[in-house]
Design a protein around this motif. Sequence first.
Motif, short mmCIF file in Angstrom:
data_model
loop_
_atom_site.label_atom_id
_atom_site.label_comp_id
_atom_site.label_asym_id
_atom_site.label_seq_id
_atom_site.Cartn_x
_atom_site.Cartn_y
_atom_site.Cartn_z
N PRO A 61 -8.92 21.76 -6.44
CA PRO A 61 -8.24 20.54 -6.89
C PRO A 61 -7.26 20.08 -5.81
O PRO A 61 -6.53 20.89 -5.25
CB PRO A 61 -7.48 20.96 -8.14
N THR A 62 -7.27 18.78 -5.54
CA THR A 62 -6.36 18.20 -4.55
C THR A 62 -6.26 16.70 -4.79
O THR A 62 -7.25 16.08 -5.17
CB THR A 62 -6.86 18.44 -3.11
N PRO A 63 -5.07 16.12 -4.56
CA PRO A 63 -4.97 14.67 -4.72
C PRO A 63 -5.86 13.94 -3.72
O PRO A 63 -6.16 12.77 -3.89
CB PRO A 63 -3.49 14.37 -4.48
N GLY A 104 -4.09 25.27 -5.36
CA GLY A 104 -3.11 25.11 -4.29
C GLY A 104 -1.75 24.76 -4.85
O GLY A 104 -1.63 24.26 -5.98
N VAL A 162 -11.64 18.18 -5.26
CA VAL A 162 -11.73 17.28 -6.41
C VAL A 162 -10.36 16.84 -6.90
O VAL A 162 -9.42 17.63 -6.92
CB VAL A 162 -12.45 18.03 -7.56
N SER A 163 -10.26 15.55 -7.26
CA SER A 163 -9.01 15.02 -7.83
C SER A 163 -9.24 14.67 -9.29
O SER A 163 -10.29 14.13 -9.63
CB SER A 163 -8.58 13.75 -7.08
N ILE A 164 -8.25 14.94 -10.15
CA ILE A 164 -8.40 14.56 -11.56
C ILE A 164 -7.71 13.24 -11.84
O ILE A 164 -7.63 12.78 -12.97
CB ILE A 164 -7.88 15.64 -12.54
N GLY A 165 -7.18 12.59 -10.79
CA GLY A 165 -6.58 11.28 -11.02
C GLY A 165 -5.66 10.89 -9.88
O GLY A 165 -5.28 11.74 -9.07
N TYR A 177 -2.59 10.55 -9.03
CA TYR A 177 -1.18 10.89 -9.19
C TYR A 177 -1.00 12.28 -8.57
O TYR A 177 -1.97 12.97 -8.26
CB TYR A 177 -0.76 10.91 -10.66
N VAL A 178 0.23 12.69 -8.39
CA VAL A 178 0.49 13.96 -7.70
C VAL A 178 1.09 14.98 -8.67
O VAL A 178 2.02 14.67 -9.41
CB VAL A 178 1.45 13.74 -6.51
N LEU A 179 0.50 16.16 -8.69
CA LEU A 179 1.03 17.27 -9.50
C LEU A 179 1.74 18.25 -8.57
O LEU A 179 1.68 18.11 -7.35
CB LEU A 179 -0.14 17.98 -10.20
N ASN A 180 2.34 19.28 -9.14
CA ASN A 180 3.00 20.28 -8.29
C ASN A 180 2.03 21.37 -7.83
O ASN A 180 2.35 22.18 -6.97
CB ASN A 180 4.16 20.93 -9.05
N GLY A 181 0.85 21.37 -8.45
CA GLY A 181 -0.13 22.39 -8.07
C GLY A 181 -1.44 22.15 -8.80
O GLY A 181 -1.53 21.30 -9.68
N GLY A 182 -2.44 22.94 -8.44
CA GLY A 182 -3.77 22.72 -8.98
C GLY A 182 -4.01 23.29 -10.37
O GLY A 182 -5.05 23.03 -10.98
N ALA A 187 -4.76 20.83 -13.14
CA ALA A 187 -6.08 20.22 -12.88
C ALA A 187 -7.20 21.18 -13.29
O ALA A 187 -8.19 20.76 -13.90
CB ALA A 187 -6.20 19.85 -11.40
O1 LIG Z 1 -1.44 16.76 -7.10
C1 LIG Z 1 -2.11 17.93 -6.92
C2 LIG Z 1 -1.48 19.02 -6.28
C3 LIG Z 1 -2.19 20.21 -6.12
C4 LIG Z 1 -3.50 20.31 -6.55
C5 LIG Z 1 -4.12 19.23 -7.17
C6 LIG Z 1 -3.44 18.03 -7.36
C7 LIG Z 1 -4.14 16.89 -8.00
C8 LIG Z 1 -3.65 15.66 -8.32
C9 LIG Z 1 -4.72 14.99 -8.90
N1 LIG Z 1 -5.76 15.81 -8.92
O2 LIG Z 1 -5.42 16.99 -8.38
#
Ligand SMILES: Oc1ccccc1-c1ccno1
Length: 234
Positions: free
Chosen positions: A86-88, A112, A134-137, A139-144, A147
């Motif tokens: 998972p990553t933005p 991550g 893969v991104s779930i949207g 916006y930014v989270l603090n970690g995966g 997600a």
């Molecule tokens: O914002 C994130 C930080 C770490 C890992 C994943 C994410 C993310 C944001 C949206 N989809 O995944």
Amino acid sequence: MYADIVTIFPDYFAPLDLSLVGKARRAGLVDWRVHDLRDWTHDRHRTVDDTPYGGGAGMVMKPEPWGEALDQLLAEAWSTPTLVIPTPAGVPFTQAMAHELAAAPHLMFACGRYEGIDARVAEHAASRMPVREVSIGDYVLNGGEVAVLAMMEAIVRLVPGVVGNPESLVEESHAVGSGLLEYPSYTKPMHWRGLDVPAVLLSGDHGRVDAWRAARSLERTAARRPDLLPPTQD
Ligand SMILES: Oc1ccccc1-c1ccno1
């Protein structure tokens, strides 16, 4: 479907044992193991991050612990896993991807934190297994972790036998095929705080009900997600 989840916050995944996903695990339909990335560190502080080359704020997750974790989990794997990161900066996670991953025998999720994982981890992993960033949207989270919780729920519910009535998977929003948003739903009571259930739904005329639902689905999609509308015929 079997999953390995690697994270520095293993407790984040305790909720997976609740509700439908937990029930599916207890029924033997799916299984997963959660691993603490720090188990693959060797220093007193169990270090997993360091400053970014090229400067910039924040910290980057070091490649070595990830490399050793993936080495061990790959060596223990019964089949070649798909690594999901998972990553933005990832491709959008969609219902179609959920179906694809639900059919995969073995998934690995790399959670991550900080400013992300050293890019060489995904690059090196891609030489030995499929890798999906893969991104779930947007916006930014603090970690995966959050997600992965969302993706696990979306994926597990599609595994055959998990949902009691497979029919209920067909008419959902983003159901592969229609691609439109789901129509509004109603249940008893018929009258509530001055609001009535649409009369057509009480008619018993399934043709009219289906037509009403299709119209509401199209209307809702046009209003909320015009990007999902089918291309107009010129
Ligand atoms: O914002 C994130 C930080 C770490 C890992 C994943 C994410 C993310 C944001 C949206 N989809 O995944």
